[in-house]
Design a protein around this motif. Structure first.
Motif, PDB file in Angstrom:
ATOM      1  N   MET A  62      -3.551 -12.282  -1.907  1.00 27.98           N
ATOM      2  CA  MET A  62      -3.241 -10.791  -1.283  1.00 27.98           C
ATOM      3  C   MET A  62      -4.492 -10.205  -1.243  1.00 27.98           C
ATOM      4  N   LEU A  63      -5.551 -10.176  -0.171  1.00 24.70           N
ATOM      5  CA  LEU A  63      -6.545  -9.595  -0.077  1.00 24.70           C
ATOM      6  C   LEU A  63      -6.621  -9.010   1.278  1.00 24.70           C
ATOM      7  N   GLY A  64      -7.522  -7.653   1.322  1.00 27.21           N
ATOM      8  CA  GLY A  64      -7.638  -7.137   2.601  1.00 27.21           C
ATOM      9  C   GLY A  64      -9.035  -7.849   3.310  1.00 27.21           C
ATOM     10  N   ASN A  65      -8.933  -7.825   4.544  1.00 24.62           N
ATOM     11  CA  ASN A  65     -10.295  -8.264   5.198  1.00 24.62           C
ATOM     12  C   ASN A  65     -11.473  -7.203   5.067  1.00 24.62           C
ATOM     13  N   PRO A  66     -12.359  -7.674   4.365  1.00 29.94           N
ATOM     14  CA  PRO A  66     -13.455  -6.338   3.951  1.00 29.94           C
ATOM     15  C   PRO A  66     -14.024  -5.756   5.241  1.00 29.94           C
ATOM     16  N   VAL A  67     -13.972  -6.466   6.456  1.00 25.33           N
ATOM     17  CA  VAL A  67     -14.449  -5.760   7.396  1.00 25.33           C
ATOM     18  C   VAL A  67     -13.439  -4.771   7.786  1.00 25.33           C
ATOM     19  N   VAL A  68     -12.338  -4.937   7.972  1.00 21.22           N
ATOM     20  CA  VAL A  68     -11.261  -3.990   8.246  1.00 21.22           C
ATOM     21  C   VAL A  68     -11.086  -2.798   7.202  1.00 21.22           C
ATOM     22  N   MET A  69     -10.870  -3.460   5.981  1.00 28.37           N
ATOM     23  CA  MET A  69     -10.918  -2.312   4.812  1.00 28.37           C
ATOM     24  C   MET A  69     -11.888  -1.303   4.660  1.00 28.37           C
ATOM     25  N   LEU A  99     -12.717   2.721   6.302  1.00 24.43           N
ATOM     26  CA  LEU A  99     -12.677   3.979   5.573  1.00 24.43           C
ATOM     27  C   LEU A  99     -13.919   5.055   6.373  1.00 24.43           C
ATOM     28  N   VAL A 100     -14.645   4.276   6.971  1.00 27.27           N
ATOM     29  CA  VAL A 100     -15.782   5.105   7.631  1.00 27.27           C
ATOM     30  C   VAL A 100     -14.840   5.485   8.952  1.00 27.27           C
ATOM     31  N   ALA A 101     -14.000   4.722   9.539  1.00 30.77           N
ATOM     32  CA  ALA A 101     -13.069   5.345  10.598  1.00 30.77           C
ATOM     33  C   ALA A 101     -12.284   6.388  10.180  1.00 30.77           C
ATOM     34  N   VAL A 102     -11.753   6.522   8.893  1.00 28.55           N
ATOM     35  CA  VAL A 102     -10.917   7.629   8.503  1.00 28.55           C
ATOM     36  C   VAL A 102     -11.805   8.652   8.626  1.00 28.55           C
ATOM     37  N   VAL A 103     -12.902   8.689   7.899  1.00 30.81           N
ATOM     38  CA  VAL A 103     -14.034   9.889   7.904  1.00 30.81           C
ATOM     39  C   VAL A 103     -14.328  10.525   9.330  1.00 30.81           C
ATOM     40  N   THR A 120      -6.729  11.249  17.129  1.00 30.73           N
ATOM     41  CA  THR A 120      -7.624  10.651  16.201  1.00 30.73           C
ATOM     42  C   THR A 120      -7.318  11.043  14.896  1.00 30.73           C
ATOM     43  N   GLY A 121      -7.626  12.540  14.700  1.00 31.25           N
ATOM     44  CA  GLY A 121      -7.491  12.982  13.132  1.00 31.25           C
ATOM     45  C   GLY A 121      -6.082  12.698  12.850  1.00 31.25           C
ATOM     46  N   GLY A 122      -4.881  12.836  13.596  1.00 33.71           N
ATOM     47  CA  GLY A 122      -3.792  12.482  12.966  1.00 33.71           C
ATOM     48  C   GLY A 122      -3.513  11.118  12.552  1.00 33.71           C
ATOM     49  N   VAL A 123      -4.048  10.070  13.267  1.00 35.46           N
ATOM     50  CA  VAL A 123      -4.200   8.705  12.797  1.00 35.46           C
ATOM     51  C   VAL A 123      -4.841   8.393  11.462  1.00 35.46           C
ATOM     52  N   ALA A 124      -5.669   9.109  11.249  1.00 36.51           N
ATOM     53  CA  ALA A 124      -6.630   9.130   9.963  1.00 36.51           C
ATOM     54  C   ALA A 124      -5.746   9.845   8.943  1.00 36.51           C
ATOM     55  N   LEU A 125      -5.010  10.967   9.230  1.00 37.76           N
ATOM     56  CA  LEU A 125      -4.371  11.901   8.242  1.00 37.76           C
ATOM     57  C   LEU A 125      -3.046  10.945   7.900  1.00 37.76           C
ATOM     58  N   LEU A 126      -2.630  10.106   8.805  1.00 44.00           N
ATOM     59  CA  LEU A 126      -1.545   8.977   8.292  1.00 44.00           C
ATOM     60  C   LEU A 126      -1.761   8.281   7.158  1.00 44.00           C
ATOM     61  N   TRP A 127      -3.194   7.559   7.398  1.00 47.14           N
ATOM     62  CA  TRP A 127      -3.571   6.669   6.262  1.00 47.14           C
ATOM     63  C   TRP A 127      -3.765   7.455   5.076  1.00 47.14           C
ATOM     64  N   ILE A 128      -4.321   8.613   5.139  1.00 49.97           N
ATOM     65  CA  ILE A 128      -4.803   9.634   3.824  1.00 49.97           C
ATOM     66  C   ILE A 128      -3.309   9.842   3.207  1.00 49.97           C
ATOM     67  N   ALA A 129      -2.399  10.202   4.164  1.00 55.03           N
ATOM     68  CA  ALA A 129      -1.076  10.607   3.373  1.00 55.03           C
ATOM     69  C   ALA A 129      -0.337   9.468   2.589  1.00 55.03           C
ATOM     70  N   SER A 130      -0.524   8.280   3.442  1.00 53.11           N
ATOM     71  CA  SER A 130       0.080   7.013   2.756  1.00 53.11           C
ATOM     72  C   SER A 130      -0.736   6.450   1.495  1.00 53.11           C
ATOM     73  N   VAL A 131      -1.801   6.917   1.310  1.00 49.83           N
ATOM     74  CA  VAL A 131      -2.374   6.453  -0.104  1.00 49.83           C
ATOM     75  C   VAL A 131      -2.162   7.497  -1.092  1.00 49.83           C
TER      76      VAL A 131
END
Length: 410
Positions: A289-296, A300-304, A318-329
């Motif tokens: 159970m590993l994440g694809n390093p290119v995507v993972m 992170l660059v895409a979130v920033v 675009t910012g809202g999608v990034a915030l969704l990831w931030i909130a999920s972590v």
């Protein structure tokens, strides 16, 4: 090709490819893998309405595993078949969310294909665990709420109710879906405050009680099989106290585990989990159970970049999608679990693929064709790692070293 420039044919095509890929050699290995040792026996008990078992989680995920066993038999196909359907729903649900937000088939397709190529969805598609079902309900539930956003008339209402129902079923699969109900409600309020024309006719004083009320009814409805147990059947008087029993089970202090990891390490792909690594079906096999390093790591660059797009250019989508990831972590810093595991990052890894697609959409003029190169790199790594994601036959016990980029992966 013009056919696939339309959203529905494109989504169905990607979903079909995903389903075929998830089903290929699904029954290998023919033994229980990782947490299947907990959930398959629990599904057997639930199928026979014998009595309570695995009470730390709600019933719906185990009910779906039992349904698969009823349709396809009590074997590897029956254990895992509906997990493949759930993962395909995740892939097509990601397409739907991105299409509803950005209105571009290319952006939606990029996100859906990256979700497919991100190893986490592939691995969870091929194992009888609860997380895959929970993710499918969350993704499709959010898609339904967005689908209601620009509807008119009665469609606004029934699509909103559908979203609430699906999110309630997500919580009825695993409690970690609960924060997404709060996120959905908060997002609705903020979006409608900025643009009152969204969700026309659905006032906040009606929308939020409906969201919470329907989700709660759907959640409690998932306990219906427990009322039919032959031994210790659930009663209405015990329904609420049973929730406290589950909470105590969820928050108990557990002994250290080999594969435990802290939530803040998950975005860096630091400590994956070996779901399986042993001889089976005549060969050495492994499932990591590993994440694809290119995507993972690229995500992170895409979130920033997504936050930058919001702050600098006012691109709230675009910012809202990034915030969704931030909130999920960030929610994992608050959830009272004594141990953490990388597969808890599963939903976040889905939002990460969406953040990448959103960032490419925002900078599509400057980064023309970079999305295709990113997809190609992700696909190359998917093919490279496929043997230890799919339980393919390996040369021997030490074969895994060929894929270990980091010492922490061992």
């Amino acid at each position: 090709m013009r056919l696939f420039s339309r959203p529905l044919p494109a989504a169905l095509a990607i979903g079909l490819v995903a389903q075929i890929l998830f089903c290929w050699r699904l029954t290998t290995p023919h033994v229980l893998v990782f947490d299947e040792v907990h959930y398959v026996p629990a599904a057997r008990m639930l199928r026979g309405l014998v009595g309570p078992v695995n009470i730390e989680h709600p019933l719906l995920g185990k009910t779906l595993i039992a349904l698969g066993m009823t349709i396809f038999g009590d074997g590897p196909l029956g254990w895992r078949a509906l997990s493949t359907v759930a993962a395909s729903a995740v892939v097509t649900g990601v397409f739907a969310i991105l299409w509803l937000i950005f209105g571009r088939v290319r952006t939606a397709s990029i996100g859906a294909v990256l979700t497919l190529l991100n190893f986490t969805v592939f691995v969870q598609a091929r194992i009888a665990m609860l997380d895959g079902f929970m993710a499918a309900f969350v993704v499709t539930g959010l898609a339904a709420l967005l689908w209601a956003m620009r509807a008119r008339g009665a469609a606004v209402w029934w699509r909103w109710l559908l979203g609430a129902l699906l999110l309630g079923l997500a919580v009825g699969t695993k409690w970690t879906a609960l924060p997404y109900l709060g996120l959905a409600g908060a997002t609705y309020l903020i979006a409608r405050w900025r643009r009152p024309d969204l969700w026309p006719g659905l006032h906040p004083l009606v929308a939020l009680p409906l969201l919470g009320g329907v989700a709660m009814l759907a959640y409690f409805a998932t306990f219906w099989p427990a009322f039919l147990y032959a031994d210790q059947p659930l009663t209405f008087a015990r329904l609420l106290p049973f929730q406290l029993d589950m909470y105590r089970q969820q928050t108990q202090v557990l002994p250290p585990h080999t594969y435990q990891s802290s939530w803040w390490t998950w975005p860096f792909d630091w400590r994956p989990v070996w779901y399986f690594y042993e001889p089976a079906d005549g060969a050495q096999r492994g499932i990591l159970m590993l994440g694809n390093p290119v995507v993972m790591w690229g995500g992170l660059v895409a979130v920033v970049a997504g936050i930058a797009a919001w702050v600098r250019d006012g691109d709230a989508r675009t910012g809202g999608v990034a915030l969704l990831w931030i909130a999920s972590v960030a929610m994992w810093a608050l959830i009272p679990k004594s141990l953490g595991f990388y597969y808890y990052y599963y939903l976040s890894s889905i939002w990460l693929a969406m953040a990448i697609a959103a960032a490419f959409d925002h900078w599509r003029v400057r980064l023309r064709y970079w999305d295709e190169a990113f997809l190609a790199a992700s696909a190359v790594l998917f093919v490279h790692f496929h043997p230890i994601l799919s339980a393919a036959a390996l040369r021997g016990p030490g074969s895994f070293h060929g894929w270990m980029w980091l010492k922490s992966w061992v």
